[in-house]
Design a protein around this motif. Sequence first.
Motif, short mmCIF file in Angstrom:
data_model
loop_
_atom_site.label_atom_id
_atom_site.label_comp_id
_atom_site.label_asym_id
_atom_site.label_seq_id
_atom_site.Cartn_x
_atom_site.Cartn_y
_atom_site.Cartn_z
N LEU A 33 0.50 -2.80 35.53
CA LEU A 33 1.35 -1.61 35.59
C LEU A 33 2.29 -1.72 36.80
O LEU A 33 2.43 -0.79 37.59
CB LEU A 33 0.49 -0.35 35.68
CG LEU A 33 -0.50 -0.14 34.53
CD1 LEU A 33 -1.34 1.11 34.75
CD2 LEU A 33 0.23 -0.07 33.19
N ASP A 34 2.94 -2.87 36.91
CA ASP A 34 3.85 -3.14 38.03
C ASP A 34 5.15 -3.78 37.55
O ASP A 34 5.73 -4.62 38.22
CB ASP A 34 3.15 -4.04 39.05
CG ASP A 34 3.84 -4.05 40.41
OD1 ASP A 34 4.61 -3.10 40.71
OD2 ASP A 34 3.62 -4.99 41.19
N SER A 35 5.61 -3.36 36.38
CA SER A 35 6.77 -4.02 35.78
C SER A 35 8.09 -3.64 36.44
O SER A 35 9.08 -4.34 36.28
CB SER A 35 6.83 -3.71 34.28
OG SER A 35 5.75 -4.33 33.62
N ALA A 36 8.15 -2.51 37.18
CA ALA A 36 9.35 -2.19 37.94
C ALA A 36 9.53 -3.17 39.10
O ALA A 36 10.63 -3.34 39.61
CB ALA A 36 9.30 -0.76 38.46
N ASN A 37 8.44 -3.79 39.50
CA ASN A 37 8.48 -4.80 40.55
C ASN A 37 8.94 -6.12 39.94
O ASN A 37 9.93 -6.71 40.37
CB ASN A 37 7.09 -4.94 41.17
CG ASN A 37 7.10 -5.72 42.46
OD1 ASN A 37 8.13 -6.18 42.92
ND2 ASN A 37 5.93 -5.88 43.05
N THR A 38 8.23 -6.59 38.93
CA THR A 38 8.67 -7.73 38.14
C THR A 38 7.96 -7.67 36.80
O THR A 38 6.80 -7.28 36.73
CB THR A 38 8.41 -9.08 38.83
OG1 THR A 38 9.13 -10.12 38.17
CG2 THR A 38 6.94 -9.43 38.86
N SER A 39 8.67 -8.02 35.74
CA SER A 39 8.07 -8.01 34.41
C SER A 39 7.46 -9.37 34.10
O SER A 39 7.81 -10.38 34.71
CB SER A 39 9.13 -7.67 33.36
OG SER A 39 10.14 -8.67 33.34
N HIS A 40 6.57 -9.37 33.13
CA HIS A 40 6.04 -10.65 32.66
C HIS A 40 7.00 -11.29 31.67
O HIS A 40 7.95 -10.65 31.19
CB HIS A 40 4.64 -10.47 32.08
CG HIS A 40 3.62 -10.22 33.14
ND1 HIS A 40 3.51 -11.00 34.26
CD2 HIS A 40 2.67 -9.25 33.27
CE1 HIS A 40 2.54 -10.55 35.03
NE2 HIS A 40 2.02 -9.48 34.46
N LYS A 41 6.74 -12.57 31.37
CA LYS A 41 7.67 -13.36 30.58
C LYS A 41 7.03 -13.73 29.24
O LYS A 41 5.90 -14.24 29.21
CB LYS A 41 8.06 -14.66 31.31
CG LYS A 41 8.18 -14.53 32.83
CD LYS A 41 9.15 -13.47 33.29
CE LYS A 41 9.09 -13.31 34.81
NZ LYS A 41 9.76 -12.09 35.29
N ARG A 375 1.63 -0.90 42.41
CA ARG A 375 2.21 -1.17 43.71
C ARG A 375 1.95 0.00 44.64
O ARG A 375 2.06 1.16 44.23
CB ARG A 375 3.72 -1.41 43.62
CG ARG A 375 4.31 -1.82 44.98
CD ARG A 375 5.70 -2.35 44.88
NE ARG A 375 6.18 -2.73 46.22
CZ ARG A 375 7.43 -3.03 46.51
NH1 ARG A 375 8.35 -2.98 45.58
NH2 ARG A 375 7.79 -3.37 47.74
N GLY A 376 1.62 -0.30 45.88
CA GLY A 376 1.42 0.72 46.90
C GLY A 376 2.29 0.43 48.10
O GLY A 376 2.33 -0.69 48.59
N GLY A 377 3.02 1.44 48.60
CA GLY A 377 3.90 1.26 49.75
C GLY A 377 5.11 2.17 49.62
O GLY A 377 5.05 3.21 48.97
N THR A 394 1.89 5.43 45.61
CA THR A 394 1.41 4.46 44.64
C THR A 394 2.31 4.57 43.41
O THR A 394 2.67 5.66 42.99
CB THR A 394 -0.05 4.74 44.26
OG1 THR A 394 -0.84 4.76 45.45
CG2 THR A 394 -0.58 3.68 43.31
N ARG A 395 2.67 3.42 42.82
CA ARG A 395 3.58 3.43 41.69
C ARG A 395 3.00 2.66 40.52
O ARG A 395 2.54 1.52 40.67
CB ARG A 395 4.93 2.81 42.07
CG ARG A 395 5.96 2.87 40.94
CD ARG A 395 7.25 2.15 41.32
NE ARG A 395 7.05 0.71 41.41
CZ ARG A 395 7.94 -0.14 41.90
NH1 ARG A 395 9.09 0.31 42.37
NH2 ARG A 395 7.69 -1.43 41.95
#
Length: 424
Positions: A33-41, A375-377, A394-395
């Motif tokens: 659940l961190d796709s705004a950071n980077t998505s998978h391929k 993601r946390g920060g 937390t996102r």
Amino acid sequence: MPDRGDATLLPARVRADFPILSRRVGDYPLAYLDSANTSHKPQAVIDAIATHYAEHNANVARAMHMLGAEATAGFEGGRAKVATFVGATRPEEVVFTKNASEALNLAAHTLGQHLGIGPGDEIVISVLEHHSNIVPWQLLCQRTGATLRWFDVTEEGRLDLAEADAEGLINEATKIVSLAWVSNVLGTVNPVADLVARAHAVGAIAVLDASQAVPQFGVDLPATGADLVVFTGHKMLGPTGIGVLWGRYDLLAELPPFLGGGEMIEVVTMERSTYAPPPARFEAGTPPIAQAVGLGAAVDYLTALGMDAVAAHEQAITGYALDRLNEASGVHILGPTDTKDRGGAISFTLTTGDGFAIHPHDIMQMLDSRGVAVRGGHHCARPLHKRLGIQASTRASFSVYTTPQEIDQLVDALAYTRDFFGRH
């Protein structure tokens, strides 16, 4: 429990295409659940990059042999696919950079020179921007003596247009307005057509950061009226190491180079140089060739899914997550709490029963131990967190492969975390 609705439809079609999603974290399935950071391929993107290196590897534009021609065709083919995907009128409007941050720095440097930015001029951004859409403009103001101004946000997490109007934020001194299309923290979708019109009404250049928009819904960049738009490949199922600057060709043709080197020139003498037309003018040196091929494959994959289906899934899974998180004890959602004009990133805080605020880094580690990747920060948006009166959050963020079961896994892990810190 909220209805899962259409949130199950797209993941059922696509999850098998993403090999990394079969991984586990100890006893738990991976809930990414961190796709705004980077998505998978998807495998198609991985294969396209591997095939390029295995069968077509050469430098572009320079090598006049078979492999050079194949590499150039793959690279320029990626550009053409991206151009079509975002509604560009011609491929030459698409400039490849290494990421969206470099694209924004390119915009700041070249616009600063082109417009002759100096004392008395103003540049307008907003408090909800990613650092990549703050720092380049700060640096431009420091170099030139211009003034940086910004939109505030309402308590709901939307741009405060009324206050901006009352203060005359965008005025005759405004030379550049640069804003996010979708907030990477709050998920807020900004009214970009209106904001671009406000900029143009005073003769300013309008720049958009579409890094969170392009992966989530279909875009027509010329239709926004914007002059320059940036986004990045790795958030839209493509590889890392490639970003995009789209611009009106007539403006790109007027801008000076950003970096000097090979392939961005027409003629070089010891006394002076002349420069190639866009996009080559802004692509000094060996460009991200395999990455452009991979990005083209990502565009093909998203196009085959249909961006209407992608947008419908994003709204459905976000709605399901908002409902579940609103039900969860101790969770406070930042920004809009419904799906109206909202993208698929949900930031929140978590407190124990006695009101103790659990630090996002602790939440992130506890969730990771139960298979949930968030993601946390401050998510590269520290000024926004300061404006909201918190240090960090937390996102959770989503993509085409996100399932309701992963949202349920998140909510269960948050309950476990809250109970753990409540007892300790």
